[in-house]
Write an enzyme that holds these catalytic residues in place. Structure first.
Site, mmCIF file in Angstrom:
data_model
loop_
_atom_site.group_PDB
_atom_site.id
_atom_site.type_symbol
_atom_site.label_atom_id
_atom_site.label_comp_id
_atom_site.label_asym_id
_atom_site.label_seq_id
_atom_site.Cartn_x
_atom_site.Cartn_y
_atom_site.Cartn_z
ATOM 1 N N TYR A 1 -2.123 -0.935 9.688
ATOM 2 C CA TYR A 1 -2.183 -1.438 8.580
ATOM 3 C C TYR A 1 -1.355 -0.786 7.855
ATOM 4 O O TYR A 1 -0.583 -2.028 7.312
ATOM 5 C CB TYR A 1 -3.810 -0.249 8.023
ATOM 6 C CG TYR A 1 -3.772 -0.352 6.436
ATOM 7 C CD1 TYR A 1 -4.370 -2.055 6.004
ATOM 8 C CD2 TYR A 1 -3.087 0.315 5.329
ATOM 9 C CE1 TYR A 1 -5.067 -2.096 4.327
ATOM 10 C CE2 TYR A 1 -3.414 -0.130 4.584
ATOM 11 C CZ TYR A 1 -3.980 -1.579 3.813
ATOM 12 O OH TYR A 1 -4.114 -1.538 2.402
ATOM 13 N N SER B 1 1.158 -1.312 -0.366
ATOM 14 C CA SER B 1 0.142 -0.187 -0.196
ATOM 15 C C SER B 1 1.089 1.256 0.028
ATOM 16 O O SER B 1 2.027 1.163 0.880
ATOM 17 C CB SER B 1 -0.648 0.029 1.719
ATOM 18 O OG SER B 1 -1.315 1.279 1.505
HETATM 19 N N1 LIG Z 1 -8.386 -0.866 -2.522
HETATM 20 C C1 LIG Z 1 -7.590 0.111 -1.737
HETATM 21 O O1 LIG Z 1 -8.033 1.401 -2.647
HETATM 22 C C2 LIG Z 1 -6.212 -0.278 -1.828
HETATM 23 C C3 LIG Z 1 -4.853 0.752 -1.542
HETATM 24 C C4 LIG Z 1 -4.013 0.255 -1.210
HETATM 25 C C5 LIG Z 1 -3.299 -1.826 -1.168
HETATM 26 N N2 LIG Z 1 -4.690 -2.431 -1.203
HETATM 27 C C6 LIG Z 1 -5.043 -3.586 -0.857
HETATM 28 O O2 LIG Z 1 -5.442 -4.458 -1.708
HETATM 29 C C7 LIG Z 1 -5.740 -5.570 -1.076
HETATM 30 C C8 LIG Z 1 -6.931 -6.341 -1.603
HETATM 31 O O3 LIG Z 1 -8.007 -5.340 -1.174
HETATM 32 P P1 LIG Z 1 -9.674 -4.571 -0.761
HETATM 33 O O4 LIG Z 1 -8.943 -3.564 -1.642
HETATM 34 O O5 LIG Z 1 -9.952 -5.259 -2.540
HETATM 35 O O6 LIG Z 1 -9.439 -5.261 0.110
HETATM 36 P P2 LIG Z 1 -11.300 -5.729 0.179
HETATM 37 O O7 LIG Z 1 -12.290 -5.613 -0.546
HETATM 38 O O8 LIG Z 1 -11.817 -5.313 1.674
HETATM 39 O O9 LIG Z 1 -10.969 -6.739 0.288
HETATM 40 C C9 LIG Z 1 -10.602 -7.974 1.159
HETATM 41 C C10 LIG Z 1 -9.981 -9.432 1.232
HETATM 42 O O10 LIG Z 1 -9.619 -10.135 2.421
HETATM 43 C C11 LIG Z 1 -10.444 -10.981 2.653
HETATM 44 N N3 LIG Z 1 -10.324 -11.352 4.124
HETATM 45 C C12 LIG Z 1 -9.844 -10.778 5.108
HETATM 46 N N4 LIG Z 1 -9.960 -10.745 6.008
HETATM 47 C C13 LIG Z 1 -9.630 -12.289 6.672
HETATM 48 C C14 LIG Z 1 -9.749 -12.758 6.852
HETATM 49 N N5 LIG Z 1 -9.726 -12.774 8.375
HETATM 50 N N6 LIG Z 1 -9.325 -14.829 6.658
HETATM 51 C C15 LIG Z 1 -9.470 -14.390 4.965
HETATM 52 N N7 LIG Z 1 -9.798 -13.467 4.209
HETATM 53 C C16 LIG Z 1 -10.059 -12.401 4.415
HETATM 54 C C17 LIG Z 1 -11.447 -10.316 2.252
HETATM 55 O O11 LIG Z 1 -13.047 -11.322 2.879
HETATM 56 P P3 LIG Z 1 -14.213 -11.321 3.187
HETATM 57 O O12 LIG Z 1 -15.016 -10.628 2.190
HETATM 58 O O13 LIG Z 1 -14.872 -12.657 2.965
HETATM 59 O O14 LIG Z 1 -14.163 -10.351 4.520
HETATM 60 C C18 LIG Z 1 -11.722 -10.290 1.288
HETATM 61 O O15 LIG Z 1 -12.040 -11.223 0.251
HETATM 62 C C19 LIG Z 1 -5.119 -5.908 0.232
HETATM 63 O O16 LIG Z 1 -4.478 -6.382 0.715
HETATM 64 C C20 LIG Z 1 -5.038 -4.334 0.224
HETATM 65 O O17 LIG Z 1 -4.513 -4.016 1.802
HETATM 66 C C21 LIG Z 1 -5.504 -1.780 -1.588
#
Ligand SMILES: NC(=O)c1ccc[n+]([C@@H]2O[C@H](COP(=O)([O-])OP(=O)(O)OC[C@H]3O[C@@H](n4cnc5c(N)ncnc54)[C@H](OP(=O)(O)O)[C@@H]3O)[C@@H](O)[C@H]2O)c1
Length: 254
Positions: free
Chosen positions: A173, A160
């Protein structure tokens, strides 16, 4: 500040660029992980869907199957679990079905609390570190033997912007993402010249997902690209186009 690079501007993923590869994606049921699982399958990979909400994983499975892509597999796992046996057993279960692993996308993460460290709670801190760092370590630790069976394997750690430059109120985080970058660098150095496993980190950048909307509730969701729009970098790092790329920090968006 950790220096980063972007994928080559001329990279165009061919339809079968991941044909014959088996790739495990954590957090494959939603957000960026769901888009990555579907993009990998659409480009020929057999995808192993790992996550905690089985109904979401099943929906991704059904979409991949309905599209006629290689049949995926589902391995439910709650990454907030601290029992190492669950991670060992997941790796053993994967090994029963697949004799090697070509790719591992560490994508699942939780946001935790957005507040000053001064008032952060221990319980929330521990959960963020467990899901974002400890589970990533345990999965890497137990899946490495399967990755080493592949002719050329790729491990991608999801970072991130706040894991490359610290920012106020991003708490556990941000710290967990610095740890993720550190894990990538340590593993990359250990595998240098001794392994066909390459290791890199990838910052998706602001992307329209549930996590982003939770972090920025006042922001219009259309401000940021959808997960499907940032897939070139995810495909590049899993494809043989990046076979010589190792130990680097990438950005999915320019
Ligand atoms: N979106 C952004 O702007 C952004 C920016 C920078 C970095 N990131 C990074 O990109 C990655 C994906 O983020 P996202 O935005 O797609 O997040 P998201 O929409 O919240 O999705 C997160 C995923 O992780 C799963 N997860 C969470 N806790 C878990 C657990 N205890 N066991 C197993 N699975 C778990 C969730 O499962 P459930 O749906 O079942 O809860 C979901 O499938 C992350 O590493 C995040 O830090 C995102």
């Amino acid at each position: 500040m950790i220096a980063s690079s972007t994928v080559p501007a001329n990279f165009q993923p061919a339809p079968g660029v991941l044909s014959g590869k088996t790739i495990l994606v954590t957090g494959a049921g939603d957000g960026i992980g769901r888009a990555a699982a579907q993009a990998y399958a659409a480009h020929g990979a057999t995808v192993i869907l790992v996550g905690r909400t089985v109904a979401k994983l099943e929906a991704v499975y059904d979409a991949i199957e309905a599209a006629g892509h290689p049949q995926p597999a589902i391995f439910p796992l709650d990454l907030s679990g601290t029992d190492e046996n669950a991670y060992r057993e997941l790796a053993l279960a994967v090994a029963e079905h697949f004799d090697h692993l070509d790719g591992l996308l560490h994508n699942a993460s939780v946001l935790g609390e957005r507040r000053p460290l001064e008032s952060a709670t221990w319980q929330a801190w521990q959960n963020v570190m467990q899901v974002n760092v400890n589970a990533t370590f345990l999965l890497t630790r137990h899946l490495l033997p399967l990755l080493q069976q592949a002719p050329s394997a790729s491990v991608v750690f999801t970072s991130s912007g706040v894991g490359r430059r610290g920012k106020a109120y991003w708490g556990a985080y941000a710290v967990s993402k610095f740890a993720t970058e550190g894990m990538m660098q340590v593993l990359a150095a250990e595998l240098e010249n001794t392994s066909q496993v390459r290791v890199n980190s990838l910052n998706p950048g602001a992307t329209n997902t549930g996590m982003r909307r939770a972090a920025y509730p006042a922001e219009a969701p259309t401000t940021n690209p959808d997960p499907a729009d940032i897939m070139p970098a995810y495909l590049y790092l899993m494809s043989d186009h990046s076979a010589a790329v190792h130990g680097q920090a990438f950005d999915a968006q320019h």
